[in-house]
Design an enzyme around this catalytic site. Structure first.
Site, PDB file in Angstrom:
ATOM      1  N   ASP A   6     -54.888-143.495 -24.185  1.00 52.87           N
ATOM      2  CA  ASP A   6     -54.206-143.648 -25.477  1.00 52.87           C
ATOM      3  C   ASP A   6     -54.566-145.032 -26.000  1.00 52.87           C
ATOM      4  O   ASP A   6     -55.118-145.866 -25.272  1.00 52.87           O
ATOM      5  CB  ASP A   6     -52.680-143.531 -25.290  1.00 52.87           C
ATOM      6  CG  ASP A   6     -51.908-143.769 -26.594  1.00 52.87           C
ATOM      7  OD1 ASP A   6     -52.339-143.243 -27.639  1.00 52.87           O
ATOM      8  OD2 ASP A   6     -50.888-144.487 -26.580  1.00 52.87           O
ATOM      9  N   SER A   7     -54.217-145.284 -27.248  1.00 51.86           N
ATOM     10  CA  SER A   7     -54.452-146.608 -27.821  1.00 51.86           C
ATOM     11  C   SER A   7     -53.537-147.656 -27.193  1.00 51.86           C
ATOM     12  O   SER A   7     -53.783-148.848 -27.346  1.00 51.86           O
ATOM     13  CB  SER A   7     -54.194-146.547 -29.323  1.00 51.86           C
ATOM     14  OG  SER A   7     -52.862-146.134 -29.549  1.00 51.86           O
ATOM     15  N   TYR A  38     -54.751-147.270 -33.184  1.00 51.97           N
ATOM     16  CA  TYR A  38     -55.887-146.463 -33.628  1.00 51.97           C
ATOM     17  C   TYR A  38     -55.583-145.784 -34.973  1.00 51.97           C
ATOM     18  O   TYR A  38     -56.477-145.474 -35.725  1.00 51.97           O
ATOM     19  CB  TYR A  38     -56.194-145.357 -32.613  1.00 51.97           C
ATOM     20  CG  TYR A  38     -56.924-145.789 -31.359  1.00 51.97           C
ATOM     21  CD1 TYR A  38     -57.123-147.133 -31.059  1.00 51.97           C
ATOM     22  CD2 TYR A  38     -57.406-144.829 -30.473  1.00 51.97           C
ATOM     23  CE1 TYR A  38     -57.780-147.509 -29.896  1.00 51.97           C
ATOM     24  CE2 TYR A  38     -58.077-145.198 -29.311  1.00 51.97           C
ATOM     25  CZ  TYR A  38     -58.256-146.536 -29.026  1.00 51.97           C
ATOM     26  OH  TYR A  38     -58.908-146.904 -27.880  1.00 51.97           O
ATOM     27  N   GLY A  39     -54.284-145.543 -35.182  1.00 56.12           N
ATOM     28  CA  GLY A  39     -53.868-144.688 -36.303  1.00 56.12           C
ATOM     29  C   GLY A  39     -54.255-145.209 -37.674  1.00 56.12           C
ATOM     30  O   GLY A  39     -54.285-144.459 -38.647  1.00 56.12           O
ATOM     31  N   CYS A  69     -53.411-139.153 -27.294  1.00 54.41           N
ATOM     32  CA  CYS A  69     -53.232-139.858 -28.559  1.00 54.41           C
ATOM     33  C   CYS A  69     -53.591-138.871 -29.660  1.00 54.41           C
ATOM     34  O   CYS A  69     -54.684-138.301 -29.635  1.00 54.41           O
ATOM     35  CB  CYS A  69     -54.160-141.069 -28.580  1.00 54.41           C
ATOM     36  SG  CYS A  69     -54.248-141.906 -30.169  1.00 54.41           S
ATOM     37  N   ASN A  70     -52.683-138.648 -30.580  1.00 55.85           N
ATOM     38  CA  ASN A  70     -52.970-137.701 -31.662  1.00 55.85           C
ATOM     39  C   ASN A  70     -54.080-138.201 -32.570  1.00 55.85           C
ATOM     40  O   ASN A  70     -54.899-137.418 -33.040  1.00 55.85           O
ATOM     41  CB  ASN A  70     -51.720-137.464 -32.508  1.00 55.85           C
ATOM     42  CG  ASN A  70     -50.725-136.561 -31.815  1.00 55.85           C
ATOM     43  OD1 ASN A  70     -50.639-135.388 -32.109  1.00 55.85           O
ATOM     44  ND2 ASN A  70     -49.993-137.111 -30.861  1.00 55.85           N
ATOM     45  N   GLU A 148     -43.545-149.926 -29.987  1.00 55.21           N
ATOM     46  CA  GLU A 148     -44.221-150.943 -29.166  1.00 55.21           C
ATOM     47  C   GLU A 148     -43.340-152.194 -29.008  1.00 55.21           C
ATOM     48  O   GLU A 148     -43.452-152.919 -28.036  1.00 55.21           O
ATOM     49  CB  GLU A 148     -45.586-151.312 -29.772  1.00 55.21           C
ATOM     50  CG  GLU A 148     -46.515-150.112 -29.910  1.00 55.21           C
ATOM     51  CD  GLU A 148     -47.677-150.080 -28.936  1.00 55.21           C
ATOM     52  OE1 GLU A 148     -48.005-151.120 -28.381  1.00 55.21           O
ATOM     53  OE2 GLU A 148     -48.237-148.976 -28.722  1.00 55.21           O
ATOM     54  N   CYS A 180     -47.422-137.744 -32.657  1.00 52.59           N
ATOM     55  CA  CYS A 180     -47.868-139.050 -32.155  1.00 52.59           C
ATOM     56  C   CYS A 180     -47.208-139.226 -30.798  1.00 52.59           C
ATOM     57  O   CYS A 180     -46.006-138.960 -30.651  1.00 52.59           O
ATOM     58  CB  CYS A 180     -47.436-140.171 -33.101  1.00 52.59           C
ATOM     59  SG  CYS A 180     -47.720-141.821 -32.433  1.00 52.59           S
ATOM     60  N   THR A 181     -47.990-139.670 -29.825  1.00 57.14           N
ATOM     61  CA  THR A 181     -47.446-139.716 -28.462  1.00 57.14           C
ATOM     62  C   THR A 181     -46.451-140.864 -28.261  1.00 57.14           C
ATOM     63  O   THR A 181     -45.822-140.959 -27.215  1.00 57.14           O
ATOM     64  CB  THR A 181     -48.585-139.803 -27.424  1.00 57.14           C
ATOM     65  OG1 THR A 181     -49.424-140.917 -27.757  1.00 57.14           O
ATOM     66  CG2 THR A 181     -49.397-138.533 -27.407  1.00 57.14           C
ATOM     67  N   HIS A 182     -46.317-141.728 -29.262  1.00 59.55           N
ATOM     68  CA  HIS A 182     -45.249-142.733 -29.186  1.00 59.55           C
ATOM     69  C   HIS A 182     -43.880-142.123 -29.522  1.00 59.55           C
ATOM     70  O   HIS A 182     -42.846-142.638 -29.127  1.00 59.55           O
ATOM     71  CB  HIS A 182     -45.487-143.872 -30.181  1.00 59.55           C
ATOM     72  CG  HIS A 182     -46.525-144.856 -29.755  1.00 59.55           C
ATOM     73  ND1 HIS A 182     -47.856-144.538 -29.628  1.00 59.55           N
ATOM     74  CD2 HIS A 182     -46.422-146.171 -29.431  1.00 59.55           C
ATOM     75  CE1 HIS A 182     -48.522-145.618 -29.260  1.00 59.55           C
ATOM     76  NE2 HIS A 182     -47.673-146.623 -29.133  1.00 59.55           N
TER      77      HIS A 182
HETATM   78  N1  DGL Z   1     -50.093-142.836 -29.749  1.00 64.35           N
HETATM   79  C1  DGL Z   1     -51.003-142.692 -30.858  1.00 64.35           C
HETATM   80  C2  DGL Z   1     -51.001-141.269 -31.390  1.00 64.35           C
HETATM   81  O1  DGL Z   1     -50.550-140.374 -30.727  1.00 64.35           O
HETATM   82  C3  DGL Z   1     -50.672-143.563 -32.015  1.00 64.35           C
HETATM   83  C4  DGL Z   1     -50.855-144.973 -31.800  1.00 64.35           C
HETATM   84  C5  DGL Z   1     -51.914-145.584 -32.656  1.00 64.35           C
HETATM   85  O2  DGL Z   1     -51.920-145.441 -33.875  1.00 64.35           O
HETATM   86  O3  DGL Z   1     -52.738-146.221 -32.062  1.00 64.35           O
HETATM   87  O4  DGL Z   1     -51.467-141.027 -32.462  1.00 64.35           O
END
Ligand code: DGL
Length: 261
Positions: A6-7, A38-39, A69-70, A148, A180-182
């Site tokens: 993941d990011s 990453y988003g 990570c989505n 975060e 989103c995995t967060h």
């Molecule tokens: N956890 C990432 C996701 O599922 C999002 C975090 C990011 O934007 O880096 O999209």
């Protein structure tokens, strides 16, 4: 080992779900904290990072990959599959399958990062599975930084969630996909604001079920995966990340810093 990336720390919700579904399997994790988020990055950059992260995990002994990570799943899964000859899982299809199982041709809300929502991947996949479904997507760029920072149940976070969820409430969606995995870390707050009749779909649980089923169906391959303990690598360390890792797993996690792959 099951390679998971993941990011940052969000993908640990997927690692936690994988651990819960398959307590004996070894996990090697990479959280790209030095390059998060990453988003908000371009597809080209997310693809490059995803290929580098995958190579790192395979070098660490991973025999399969889970893109936790989505943002990366939506734009880089095809590139990762094309580049590496191992089973590759991503978080979107399992969540879509569940959303369609719950809502059928009903009304489905999706919340995610800007990259995920802009990719249109959820709409495309949901409509392919349930052509009559109505999909409403809302980008929620403030949620990843809030998670975060560990601001999970602050008043400010609740206000922002209420604002993001308002359009989905107006559309009277039957289900909301946490794209989103967060976001599983905010699931209780999201449930409380979405209302009782809305099913909140946590892609971390869905992908873990899909991976567990795959390994059950492929016992020969599963025998090569190896067991615990898992290893958790990050490309940068921050006190907040260590704290969130501990909160996610309910135990101290040794985050091993490595150079950005
Ligand atoms: N956890 C990432 C996701 O599922 C999002 C975090 C990011 O934007 O880096 O999209």
């Amino acid at each position: 080992m099951i390679g998971v990336f993941d990011s940052g720390v969000g993908g640990m919700t997927v690692a936690r779900a994988l651990e819960a579904a398959m307590p004996d399997r070894g996990i090697v994790y990479f959280g790209d904290l030095a390059r998060t988020p990453y988003g908000s990055k371009s597809a080209e950059t997310i693809i490059r990072y995803s290929l580098e992260n995958s190579r790192f995990l395979l070098d660490q002994g991973a025999r399969m990959l889970v893109i936790a990570c989505n943002s990366a799943s939506s734009v880089a899964a095809a590139a990762v599959r094309a580049e590496f000859d191992v089973p590759v899982f991503e978080v979107i299809e399992p969540a879509v399958a569940r959303a369609v199982a719950v809502a059928g041709n009903g009304r489905i809300g999706v919340i995610g990062t800007r990259a995920t929502v802009a990719s249109g991947v959820y709409e495309k996949k949901i409509r392919a599975a349930a052509p009559g479904a109505k999909v409403f997507s809302v980008p929620c760029p403030l949620l990843v930084p809030l998670v975060e920072e560990g601001w999970l149940s602050r008043r400010e976070t609740r206000m922002i969630l209420r604002r993001y969820l308002a359009p989905l409430k107006r559309k009277q969606v039957d289900a909301i996909v946490l794209g989103c995995t967060h976001y599983p870390l905010l699931a209780d707050e999201i449930r409380a604001r979405a209302g009782k009749r809305v099913t909140v779909i946590d892609s971390s649980l869905e992908v873990a079920a899909v991976v567990a089923a795959y390994l059950r169906d492929h016992p020969g391959f599963a025998a090569t995966i190896g067991g615990r303990p898992g290893r958790y690598h990050v490309s940068d360390t921050t006190p907040a990340a260590a704290q969130i890792a501990k909160m996610i797993f309910g135990r101290e996690i040794n985050l091993e810093k490595v150079r950005t792959p």
